[in-house]
Design an enzyme around this catalytic site. Structure first.
Site, PDB file in Angstrom:
ATOM      1  CD  GLU A   6      -1.005 -22.577  25.856  1.00 58.35           C
ATOM      2  OE1 GLU A   6      -1.550 -21.592  25.327  1.00 58.35           O
ATOM      3  OE2 GLU A   6       0.093 -23.027  25.457  1.00 58.35           O
ATOM      4  CE  LYS A  31       0.056 -23.898  22.456  1.00 60.87           C
ATOM      5  NZ  LYS A  31       0.641 -22.613  22.858  1.00 60.87           N
ATOM      6  CE  LYS A  32      -6.786 -23.388  19.543  1.00 59.67           C
ATOM      7  NZ  LYS A  32      -6.929 -22.270  18.594  1.00 59.67           N
ATOM      8  CD  GLU A  80     -25.580 -10.689  24.257  1.00 59.94           C
ATOM      9  OE1 GLU A  80     -26.416  -9.756  24.316  1.00 59.94           O
ATOM     10  OE2 GLU A  80     -25.884 -11.877  23.981  1.00 59.94           O
ATOM     11  CG  HIS A 115     -29.229 -11.503  22.419  1.00 62.14           C
ATOM     12  ND1 HIS A 115     -28.677 -11.689  23.664  1.00 62.14           N
ATOM     13  CD2 HIS A 115     -30.437 -12.123  22.443  1.00 62.14           C
ATOM     14  CE1 HIS A 115     -29.515 -12.364  24.416  1.00 62.14           C
ATOM     15  NE2 HIS A 115     -30.588 -12.643  23.697  1.00 62.14           N
ATOM     16  CB  CYS A 152       1.549 -22.172  18.412  1.00 61.56           C
ATOM     17  SG  CYS A 152       2.854 -21.451  17.442  1.00 61.56           S
ATOM     18  CB  ALA A 168      -5.085 -16.479  22.803  1.00 65.18           C
ATOM     19  CE1 TYR A 194       2.906 -19.955  25.077  1.00 68.81           C
ATOM     20  CE2 TYR A 194       4.134 -18.342  26.348  1.00 68.81           C
ATOM     21  CZ  TYR A 194       3.997 -19.112  25.221  1.00 68.81           C
ATOM     22  OH  TYR A 194       4.943 -19.046  24.230  1.00 68.81           O
ATOM     23  CB  CYS A 203       5.243 -21.591  15.501  1.00 72.86           C
ATOM     24  SG  CYS A 203       3.454 -21.382  15.397  1.00 72.86           S
ATOM     25  N   GLY A 257      10.313 -21.764  31.279  1.00 76.27           N
ATOM     26  CA  GLY A 257      10.883 -20.686  30.486  1.00 76.27           C
ATOM     27  C   GLY A 257      11.686 -21.192  29.307  1.00 76.27           C
ATOM     28  CB  THR A 311       4.301 -17.549  15.819  1.00 74.38           C
ATOM     29  OG1 THR A 311       4.889 -18.651  16.518  1.00 74.38           O
ATOM     30  CG2 THR A 311       4.403 -17.794  14.322  1.00 74.38           C
ATOM     31  CE1 TYR A 327       6.838 -21.372   8.274  1.00 72.33           C
ATOM     32  CE2 TYR A 327       4.772 -22.537   7.932  1.00 72.33           C
ATOM     33  CZ  TYR A 327       5.499 -21.561   8.571  1.00 72.33           C
ATOM     34  OH  TYR A 327       4.895 -20.744   9.506  1.00 72.33           O
TER      35      TYR A 327
END
Length: 452
Positions: A182, A51-52, A440, A435, A48, A341, A178, A43, A262, A311, A99
Protein backbone atom coordinates in the site's frame (compact mmCIF):
# COMPACT_ATOMS: atom_id res chain seq x y z
CA UNK A 1 -13.73 -8.81 47.90
CA UNK A 2 -14.27 -5.17 46.95
CA UNK A 3 -12.40 -3.80 43.89
CA UNK A 4 -11.76 -0.28 42.63
CA UNK A 5 -12.96 -1.36 39.19
CA UNK A 6 -14.93 -4.22 37.71
CA UNK A 7 -12.77 -3.95 34.58
CA UNK A 8 -9.49 -2.26 33.82
CA UNK A 9 -8.50 -2.03 30.15
CA UNK A 10 -4.87 -1.53 29.15
CA UNK A 11 -4.84 0.05 25.68
CA UNK A 12 -7.06 2.65 24.04
CA UNK A 13 -7.30 1.20 20.55
CA UNK A 14 -10.42 0.01 18.78
CA UNK A 15 -10.76 -3.29 20.65
CA UNK A 16 -10.10 -1.89 24.10
CA UNK A 17 -12.35 1.13 23.62
CA UNK A 18 -15.24 -1.03 22.39
CA UNK A 19 -14.92 -3.43 25.33
CA UNK A 20 -14.71 -0.58 27.84
CA UNK A 21 -17.72 1.25 26.40
CA UNK A 22 -19.96 -1.81 26.23
CA UNK A 23 -18.99 -3.02 29.71
CA UNK A 24 -19.59 0.40 31.25
CA UNK A 25 -22.65 1.69 29.36
CA UNK A 26 -24.52 -1.57 28.84
CA UNK A 27 -23.07 -3.80 31.55
CA UNK A 28 -23.10 -1.05 34.21
CA UNK A 29 -19.57 -1.99 35.20
CA UNK A 30 -17.05 0.33 36.83
CA UNK A 31 -14.41 0.63 34.12
CA UNK A 32 -10.98 2.21 33.97
CA UNK A 33 -8.81 2.47 30.84
CA UNK A 34 -5.17 3.44 30.47
CA UNK A 35 -3.55 4.60 27.22
CA UNK A 36 0.06 5.82 27.13
CA UNK A 37 -0.02 7.52 23.72
CA UNK A 38 -3.09 8.78 21.84
CA UNK A 39 -6.60 7.45 22.08
CA UNK A 40 -7.64 5.44 19.03
CA UNK A 41 -4.68 3.09 18.76
CA UNK A 42 -2.89 1.97 15.63
CA UNK A 43 -5.87 2.14 13.28
CA UNK A 44 -6.95 5.69 14.03
CA UNK A 45 -3.62 7.34 14.80
CA UNK A 46 -0.97 5.53 12.76
CA UNK A 47 -2.70 2.91 10.64
CA UNK A 48 -5.73 2.39 8.48
CA UNK A 49 -7.36 5.82 8.80
CA UNK A 50 -4.39 8.07 7.96
CA UNK A 51 -3.18 5.51 5.44
CA UNK A 52 -6.53 5.53 3.61
CA UNK A 53 -6.46 9.33 3.51
CA UNK A 54 -3.00 9.09 1.95
CA UNK A 55 -4.38 6.60 -0.58
CA UNK A 56 -7.05 9.12 -1.55
CA UNK A 57 -4.43 11.87 -1.91
CA UNK A 58 -2.23 9.67 -4.10
CA UNK A 59 -5.06 8.84 -6.51
CA UNK A 60 -5.66 12.40 -7.68
CA UNK A 61 -2.99 12.53 -10.40
CA UNK A 62 -4.76 9.65 -12.17
CA UNK A 63 -8.14 11.29 -11.62
CA UNK A 64 -6.87 14.54 -13.13
CA UNK A 65 -5.48 12.70 -16.16
CA UNK A 66 -8.80 10.94 -16.65
CA UNK A 67 -10.65 14.25 -16.36
CA UNK A 68 -8.77 15.56 -19.40
CA UNK A 69 -9.86 12.53 -21.40
CA UNK A 70 -13.44 13.29 -20.42
CA UNK A 71 -13.18 16.84 -21.74
CA UNK A 72 -12.30 18.79 -18.62
CA UNK A 73 -9.70 21.51 -19.07
CA UNK A 74 -7.66 20.87 -15.94
CA UNK A 75 -4.01 21.44 -15.14
CA UNK A 76 -2.46 19.74 -12.12
CA UNK A 77 -0.32 21.77 -9.75
CA UNK A 78 2.33 20.50 -7.37
CA UNK A 79 1.28 18.40 -4.40
CA UNK A 80 1.54 20.34 -1.13
CA UNK A 81 2.63 17.72 1.39
CA UNK A 82 2.75 20.21 4.29
CA UNK A 83 -0.86 21.25 3.70
CA UNK A 84 -1.96 17.63 3.53
CA UNK A 85 -0.08 16.85 6.75
CA UNK A 86 -1.79 19.70 8.59
CA UNK A 87 -5.24 18.56 7.50
CA UNK A 88 -4.39 14.95 8.27
CA UNK A 89 -3.29 15.81 11.80
CA UNK A 90 -6.44 17.88 12.33
CA UNK A 91 -8.59 14.92 11.28
CA UNK A 92 -6.72 12.52 13.56
CA UNK A 93 -7.13 14.96 16.46
CA UNK A 94 -10.86 15.10 15.74
CA UNK A 95 -11.12 11.32 15.69
CA UNK A 96 -9.08 11.00 18.88
CA UNK A 97 -11.48 13.40 20.56
CA UNK A 98 -14.45 11.36 19.36
CA UNK A 99 -12.95 8.18 20.85
CA UNK A 100 -12.32 9.95 24.15
CA UNK A 101 -15.82 11.40 24.24
CA UNK A 102 -17.30 7.96 23.57
CA UNK A 103 -15.51 6.59 26.63
CA UNK A 104 -16.36 9.50 28.90
CA UNK A 105 -20.01 9.48 27.85
CA UNK A 106 -20.15 5.78 28.68
CA UNK A 107 -18.79 6.47 32.18
CA UNK A 108 -15.29 5.08 31.63
CA UNK A 109 -12.51 6.65 33.73
CA UNK A 110 -9.55 7.38 31.41
CA UNK A 111 -5.92 7.44 32.56
CA UNK A 112 -3.54 9.02 30.06
CA UNK A 113 -0.47 6.99 30.97
CA UNK A 114 1.04 3.56 30.79
CA UNK A 115 -0.34 0.76 32.96
CA UNK A 116 1.27 -2.55 33.92
CA UNK A 117 -0.01 -5.64 35.68
CA UNK A 118 1.09 -6.20 39.27
CA UNK A 119 -0.97 -9.29 40.05
CA UNK A 120 -4.14 -10.93 38.63
CA UNK A 121 -6.29 -8.20 40.20
CA UNK A 122 -3.99 -5.15 40.41
CA UNK A 123 -2.66 -2.67 37.87
CA UNK A 124 -0.12 0.10 38.37
CA UNK A 125 0.03 3.38 36.48
CA UNK A 126 3.25 5.09 35.47
CA UNK A 127 2.75 7.66 38.25
CA UNK A 128 2.79 4.89 40.85
CA UNK A 129 -0.92 4.72 41.62
CA UNK A 130 -2.35 1.24 41.94
CA UNK A 131 -5.91 0.06 41.36
CA UNK A 132 -7.57 -3.22 42.12
CA UNK A 133 -9.86 -4.70 39.49
CA UNK A 134 -11.97 -7.81 39.14
CA UNK A 135 -11.01 -8.26 35.48
CA UNK A 136 -8.11 -7.02 33.36
CA UNK A 137 -8.30 -6.71 29.57
CA UNK A 138 -5.05 -6.29 27.63
CA UNK A 139 -5.61 -4.54 24.29
CA UNK A 140 -2.20 -3.06 23.56
CA UNK A 141 -2.06 -3.94 19.85
CA UNK A 142 1.15 -4.41 17.91
CA UNK A 143 4.20 -2.56 16.64
CA UNK A 144 6.26 -2.62 13.43
CA UNK A 145 9.17 -5.04 13.31
CA UNK A 146 12.53 -4.08 11.76
CA UNK A 147 15.20 -6.76 11.35
CA UNK A 148 18.46 -6.21 13.19
CA UNK A 149 20.64 -5.38 10.19
CA UNK A 150 23.55 -2.91 10.25
CA UNK A 151 22.12 0.60 9.89
CA UNK A 152 18.55 -0.39 10.76
CA UNK A 153 18.18 2.88 12.66
CA UNK A 154 18.27 4.79 9.37
CA UNK A 155 14.95 3.26 8.30
CA UNK A 156 11.45 4.39 9.17
CA UNK A 157 8.31 2.32 9.62
CA UNK A 158 4.66 2.93 8.87
CA UNK A 159 4.44 4.79 12.21
CA UNK A 160 6.66 7.59 10.92
CA UNK A 161 5.26 7.81 7.39
CA UNK A 162 2.49 10.21 8.41
CA UNK A 163 4.95 12.66 9.99
CA UNK A 164 7.60 13.10 7.29
CA UNK A 165 8.82 16.69 7.01
CA UNK A 166 9.10 16.36 3.24
CA UNK A 167 8.36 13.76 0.63
CA UNK A 168 11.44 11.91 -0.67
CA UNK A 169 12.38 11.83 -4.33
CA UNK A 170 13.48 8.18 -4.11
CA UNK A 171 12.10 5.61 -1.68
CA UNK A 172 12.85 1.99 -0.92
CA UNK A 173 10.01 0.00 0.62
CA UNK A 174 11.12 -3.25 2.22
CA UNK A 175 8.47 -5.95 2.61
CA UNK A 176 5.81 -7.68 0.59
CA UNK A 177 2.72 -7.57 2.79
CA UNK A 178 -0.27 -5.29 2.49
CA UNK A 179 1.32 -2.41 4.44
CA UNK A 180 4.45 -2.39 2.27
CA UNK A 181 2.47 -2.72 -0.95
CA UNK A 182 0.00 0.00 0.00
CA UNK A 183 2.75 2.48 0.88
CA UNK A 184 4.63 1.66 -2.31
CA UNK A 185 1.50 2.65 -4.24
CA UNK A 186 0.87 5.74 -2.12
CA UNK A 187 4.38 7.10 -2.60
CA UNK A 188 4.31 6.27 -6.29
CA UNK A 189 1.03 8.15 -6.68
CA UNK A 190 2.52 11.17 -4.90
CA UNK A 191 5.34 11.32 -7.42
CA UNK A 192 8.07 9.44 -5.56
CA UNK A 193 10.30 7.01 -7.47
CA UNK A 194 9.62 3.75 -5.62
CA UNK A 195 11.46 0.45 -5.38
CA UNK A 196 9.87 -2.37 -3.39
CA UNK A 197 11.97 -5.35 -2.34
CA UNK A 198 10.64 -8.59 -0.91
CA UNK A 199 12.50 -11.74 0.00
CA UNK A 200 9.64 -14.00 -1.20
CA UNK A 201 8.68 -14.99 -4.72
CA UNK A 202 5.67 -12.68 -4.99
CA UNK A 203 4.21 -9.84 -2.91
CA UNK A 204 1.01 -10.20 -0.85
CA UNK A 205 1.71 -13.70 0.42
CA UNK A 206 -1.40 -15.40 1.73
CA UNK A 207 -3.71 -13.88 -0.86
CA UNK A 208 -4.91 -15.73 -3.93
CA UNK A 209 -1.97 -16.25 -6.33
CA UNK A 210 -3.79 -15.07 -9.43
CA UNK A 211 -5.15 -12.00 -7.67
CA UNK A 212 -1.85 -10.93 -6.11
CA UNK A 213 -0.02 -11.44 -9.41
CA UNK A 214 -2.62 -9.21 -11.06
CA UNK A 215 -1.94 -6.51 -8.44
CA UNK A 216 1.84 -6.84 -8.79
CA UNK A 217 1.68 -6.53 -12.57
CA UNK A 218 -0.45 -3.41 -12.31
CA UNK A 219 1.89 -1.87 -9.75
CA UNK A 220 4.87 -2.54 -12.02
CA UNK A 221 3.01 -1.02 -14.97
CA UNK A 222 2.42 2.14 -12.90
CA UNK A 223 6.17 2.59 -12.46
CA UNK A 224 6.95 0.78 -9.19
CA UNK A 225 10.08 -1.37 -9.39
CA UNK A 226 9.26 -4.62 -7.59
CA UNK A 227 12.23 -6.85 -6.78
CA UNK A 228 11.27 -10.24 -5.37
CA UNK A 229 13.70 -12.84 -4.02
CA UNK A 230 15.71 -9.89 -2.73
CA UNK A 231 16.58 -8.42 0.64
CA UNK A 232 18.62 -5.67 2.24
CA UNK A 233 21.90 -6.62 3.91
CA UNK A 234 22.79 -3.22 5.42
CA UNK A 235 22.01 0.49 5.34
CA UNK A 236 24.60 3.28 5.39
CA UNK A 237 24.35 7.07 5.43
CA UNK A 238 26.07 8.61 2.42
CA UNK A 239 26.31 12.01 0.77
CA UNK A 240 23.65 10.80 -1.64
CA UNK A 241 21.19 9.74 1.04
CA UNK A 242 20.82 6.24 2.45
CA UNK A 243 22.70 3.46 0.67
CA UNK A 244 20.90 0.11 0.68
CA UNK A 245 23.28 -2.76 0.08
CA UNK A 246 21.49 -5.89 -1.04
CA UNK A 247 22.31 -9.51 -0.25
CA UNK A 248 23.21 -10.04 -3.92
CA UNK A 249 25.97 -7.43 -3.67
CA UNK A 250 24.19 -4.61 -5.50
CA UNK A 251 23.52 -1.23 -3.87
CA UNK A 252 21.60 1.96 -4.52
CA UNK A 253 21.00 5.28 -2.78
CA UNK A 254 17.58 6.43 -1.58
CA UNK A 255 16.19 9.42 0.28
CA UNK A 256 13.92 7.24 2.41
CA UNK A 257 13.94 3.59 3.42
CA UNK A 258 10.71 2.26 4.91
CA UNK A 259 10.46 -1.15 6.53
CA UNK A 260 7.15 -3.00 6.57
CA UNK A 261 8.37 -6.47 7.38
CA UNK A 262 5.65 -7.54 9.77
CA UNK A 263 4.38 -6.54 13.19
CA UNK A 264 4.85 -7.91 16.68
CA UNK A 265 2.40 -7.93 19.60
CA UNK A 266 2.98 -5.26 22.26
CA UNK A 267 3.49 -7.46 25.31
CA UNK A 268 6.92 -6.42 26.55
CA UNK A 269 7.09 -4.77 29.96
CA UNK A 270 3.42 -5.23 30.82
CA UNK A 271 4.08 -7.56 33.74
CA UNK A 272 2.49 -10.54 32.05
CA UNK A 273 5.43 -12.76 32.95
CA UNK A 274 5.06 -11.69 36.57
CA UNK A 275 1.58 -13.19 36.79
CA UNK A 276 2.27 -16.22 34.60
CA UNK A 277 0.24 -15.36 31.48
CA UNK A 278 1.26 -17.71 28.67
CA UNK A 279 3.01 -15.90 25.79
CA UNK A 280 3.53 -17.46 22.34
CA UNK A 281 6.65 -17.57 20.21
CA UNK A 282 5.94 -14.24 18.48
CA UNK A 283 5.20 -12.49 21.76
CA UNK A 284 1.44 -12.92 21.43
CA UNK A 285 -0.86 -13.47 24.40
CA UNK A 286 -2.36 -16.93 24.19
CA UNK A 287 -6.14 -16.88 24.67
CA UNK A 288 -9.04 -19.26 24.20
CA UNK A 289 -12.19 -18.67 22.15
CA UNK A 290 -13.52 -16.39 24.88
CA UNK A 291 -10.37 -14.20 24.72
CA UNK A 292 -9.41 -15.48 28.19
CA UNK A 293 -5.81 -16.23 29.14
CA UNK A 294 -4.65 -19.03 31.39
CA UNK A 295 -5.01 -16.55 34.29
CA UNK A 296 -8.83 -16.46 34.73
CA UNK A 297 -9.11 -12.75 35.56
CA UNK A 298 -6.99 -11.60 32.58
CA UNK A 299 -8.29 -11.39 29.01
CA UNK A 300 -6.82 -10.03 25.77
CA UNK A 301 -8.24 -8.87 22.43
CA UNK A 302 -6.94 -7.48 19.16
CA UNK A 303 -3.50 -7.61 17.59
CA UNK A 304 -1.80 -8.41 20.89
CA UNK A 305 -3.29 -11.91 20.53
CA UNK A 306 -2.08 -12.26 16.92
CA UNK A 307 -5.22 -14.00 15.71
CA UNK A 308 -6.64 -11.99 12.79
CA UNK A 309 -4.95 -8.60 12.94
CA UNK A 310 -7.71 -6.39 11.58
CA UNK A 311 -9.45 -3.51 13.34
CA UNK A 312 -13.02 -4.81 12.81
CA UNK A 313 -11.95 -8.16 14.28
CA UNK A 314 -10.53 -6.45 17.38
CA UNK A 315 -13.80 -4.57 17.78
CA UNK A 316 -15.81 -7.80 17.53
CA UNK A 317 -13.53 -9.50 20.05
CA UNK A 318 -13.86 -6.61 22.49
CA UNK A 319 -17.63 -6.52 22.14
CA UNK A 320 -17.96 -10.29 22.58
CA UNK A 321 -15.79 -10.13 25.70
CA UNK A 322 -17.94 -7.40 27.25
CA UNK A 323 -21.18 -9.18 26.38
CA UNK A 324 -19.90 -12.42 27.86
CA UNK A 325 -18.45 -11.09 31.11
CA UNK A 326 -20.74 -8.13 31.85
CA UNK A 327 -23.97 -8.45 29.87
CA UNK A 328 -24.95 -12.09 30.50
CA UNK A 329 -24.84 -12.73 26.74
CA UNK A 330 -22.02 -15.25 26.37
CA UNK A 331 -20.63 -15.44 22.84
CA UNK A 332 -17.34 -15.89 21.07
CA UNK A 333 -16.05 -13.66 18.29
CA UNK A 334 -16.49 -15.29 14.89
CA UNK A 335 -13.19 -15.51 13.02
CA UNK A 336 -14.53 -17.47 10.06
CA UNK A 337 -14.86 -15.94 6.58
CA UNK A 338 -13.56 -12.48 7.46
CA UNK A 339 -13.41 -10.26 4.39
CA UNK A 340 -10.41 -7.98 3.90
CA UNK A 341 -9.16 -5.34 1.50
CA UNK A 342 -5.70 -4.23 0.42
CA UNK A 343 -5.69 -0.58 -0.66
CA UNK A 344 -3.06 -0.91 -3.30
CA UNK A 345 -3.68 0.66 -6.70
CA UNK A 346 -5.54 -1.31 -7.91
CA UNK A 347 -7.37 -2.45 -4.78
CA UNK A 348 -7.66 -6.10 -3.81
CA UNK A 349 -10.69 -7.43 -1.96
CA UNK A 350 -10.83 -10.98 -0.68
CA UNK A 351 -13.11 -13.26 1.33
CA UNK A 352 -12.93 -17.00 1.87
CA UNK A 353 -10.47 -19.48 0.46
CA UNK A 354 -7.80 -18.85 -2.14
CA UNK A 355 -7.80 -21.11 -5.17
CA UNK A 356 -4.73 -22.87 -3.81
CA UNK A 357 -6.28 -23.60 -0.39
CA UNK A 358 -9.63 -24.61 -1.87
CA UNK A 359 -8.02 -27.00 -4.33
CA UNK A 360 -6.26 -28.75 -1.43
CA UNK A 361 -9.64 -29.44 0.20
CA UNK A 362 -11.42 -31.03 -2.75
CA UNK A 363 -12.69 -30.63 -6.33
CA UNK A 364 -13.51 -27.05 -7.28
CA UNK A 365 -14.61 -24.90 -10.17
CA UNK A 366 -12.92 -21.57 -10.76
CA UNK A 367 -14.68 -18.72 -12.50
CA UNK A 368 -12.54 -15.78 -13.66
CA UNK A 369 -13.34 -12.64 -15.60
CA UNK A 370 -10.76 -10.02 -16.57
CA UNK A 371 -11.75 -6.91 -18.48
CA UNK A 372 -11.04 -3.21 -18.96
CA UNK A 373 -13.53 -1.18 -16.90
CA UNK A 374 -15.60 1.39 -18.76
CA UNK A 375 -14.42 4.49 -16.92
CA UNK A 376 -10.67 4.02 -17.42
CA UNK A 377 -11.08 2.40 -20.85
CA UNK A 378 -12.76 5.60 -22.10
CA UNK A 379 -9.83 7.57 -20.68
CA UNK A 380 -7.41 5.40 -22.64
CA UNK A 381 -5.86 3.58 -19.70
CA UNK A 382 -4.94 -0.08 -19.91
CA UNK A 383 -6.20 -1.01 -16.43
CA UNK A 384 -7.81 -4.42 -16.08
CA UNK A 385 -10.22 -5.67 -13.43
CA UNK A 386 -10.13 -9.24 -12.15
CA UNK A 387 -13.21 -11.00 -10.72
CA UNK A 388 -12.82 -14.51 -9.34
CA UNK A 389 -15.15 -17.01 -7.70
CA UNK A 390 -14.06 -20.36 -6.31
CA UNK A 391 -16.88 -22.89 -6.07
CA UNK A 392 -17.04 -26.31 -4.40
CA UNK A 393 -17.91 -28.86 -7.08
CA UNK A 394 -20.15 -30.95 -4.81
CA UNK A 395 -22.02 -28.44 -2.61
CA UNK A 396 -21.87 -25.61 -5.20
CA UNK A 397 -21.04 -23.19 -2.37
CA UNK A 398 -18.89 -20.18 -3.20
CA UNK A 399 -15.78 -20.85 -1.13
CA UNK A 400 -13.91 -17.71 -2.09
CA UNK A 401 -14.34 -14.41 -3.86
CA UNK A 402 -11.43 -12.24 -5.00
CA UNK A 403 -11.71 -8.85 -6.71
CA UNK A 404 -8.96 -6.61 -8.09
CA UNK A 405 -10.00 -3.22 -9.37
CA UNK A 406 -11.56 0.12 -8.45
CA UNK A 407 -13.77 -0.13 -5.39
CA UNK A 408 -12.74 -3.71 -4.62
CA UNK A 409 -12.89 -2.99 -0.90
CA UNK A 410 -16.46 -1.74 -1.14
CA UNK A 411 -17.53 -4.66 -3.33
CA UNK A 412 -15.97 -7.37 -1.18
CA UNK A 413 -17.89 -6.13 1.86
CA UNK A 414 -21.16 -6.92 0.10
CA UNK A 415 -19.92 -10.12 -1.52
CA UNK A 416 -18.75 -11.19 1.93
CA UNK A 417 -22.34 -11.23 3.18
CA UNK A 418 -23.35 -13.72 0.50
CA UNK A 419 -20.31 -15.93 1.08
CA UNK A 420 -20.87 -15.81 4.85
CA UNK A 421 -24.47 -16.91 4.34
CA UNK A 422 -23.31 -19.92 2.32
CA UNK A 423 -24.47 -18.73 -1.10
CA UNK A 424 -24.06 -21.14 -4.00
CA UNK A 425 -22.90 -20.32 -7.49
CA UNK A 426 -26.52 -20.69 -8.59
CA UNK A 427 -27.53 -18.03 -6.02
CA UNK A 428 -25.07 -15.69 -7.69
CA UNK A 429 -26.32 -16.72 -11.16
CA UNK A 430 -29.96 -15.99 -10.47
CA UNK A 431 -29.18 -12.52 -9.11
CA UNK A 432 -29.97 -9.94 -11.79
CA UNK A 433 -26.99 -7.79 -12.73
CA UNK A 434 -26.86 -4.05 -12.10
CA UNK A 435 -25.75 -2.58 -15.42
CA UNK A 436 -23.41 -0.95 -16.27
CA UNK A 437 -21.21 -1.67 -13.26
CA UNK A 438 -17.96 -3.46 -12.59
CA UNK A 439 -19.58 -5.68 -9.98
CA UNK A 440 -22.14 -7.15 -12.40
CA UNK A 441 -19.43 -9.56 -13.55
CA UNK A 442 -19.84 -11.38 -10.24
CA UNK A 443 -23.27 -12.61 -11.35
CA UNK A 444 -22.66 -13.09 -15.07
CA UNK A 445 -19.81 -15.63 -15.11
CA UNK A 446 -21.49 -18.80 -16.41
CA UNK A 447 -18.69 -21.16 -17.50
CA UNK A 448 -15.81 -22.21 -15.27
CA UNK A 449 -12.36 -21.10 -16.40
CA UNK A 450 -10.85 -24.26 -14.92
CA UNK A 451 -11.65 -27.19 -12.69
CA UNK A 452 -9.51 -29.13 -10.29
Amino acid sequence: MSFDYDLFVIGGGSGGVRAARIASAEGKARVGLAEEYRMGGTCVIRGCVPKKLMVYASEYPGIIDDARAYGWQVTPGAFDWSQFRRQLEAELTRLEGAYRSTLLNAGVEVHDQRATIVDPHTVELADGRRFTTKHILVATGGRPFVPAIPGAGLAVTSNEMFHLETLPARALVVGGGYIASEFACILNGLGVKVTQVYRGTQILRGFDDEARTHVANAMAASGISIRCNADVARLDRTAGGIRASMIDGSSEDYDLVMYATGRRPNTEGLGLDRVGVVIGGRGEIRVDGWSQTNVPSIYAVGDVTDRINLTPVAIREGHAFADTVFNARPRQADHDLVASAVFTQPELGSVGLTEEDARAQGPIEVYVATFRPMQSLFAGRQDRVLMKLIVAEDSRKVLGCHIVGPGAGEMIQLAGIAVKMGATKEDFDRTVAVHPTISEELVTMRSPTRRG
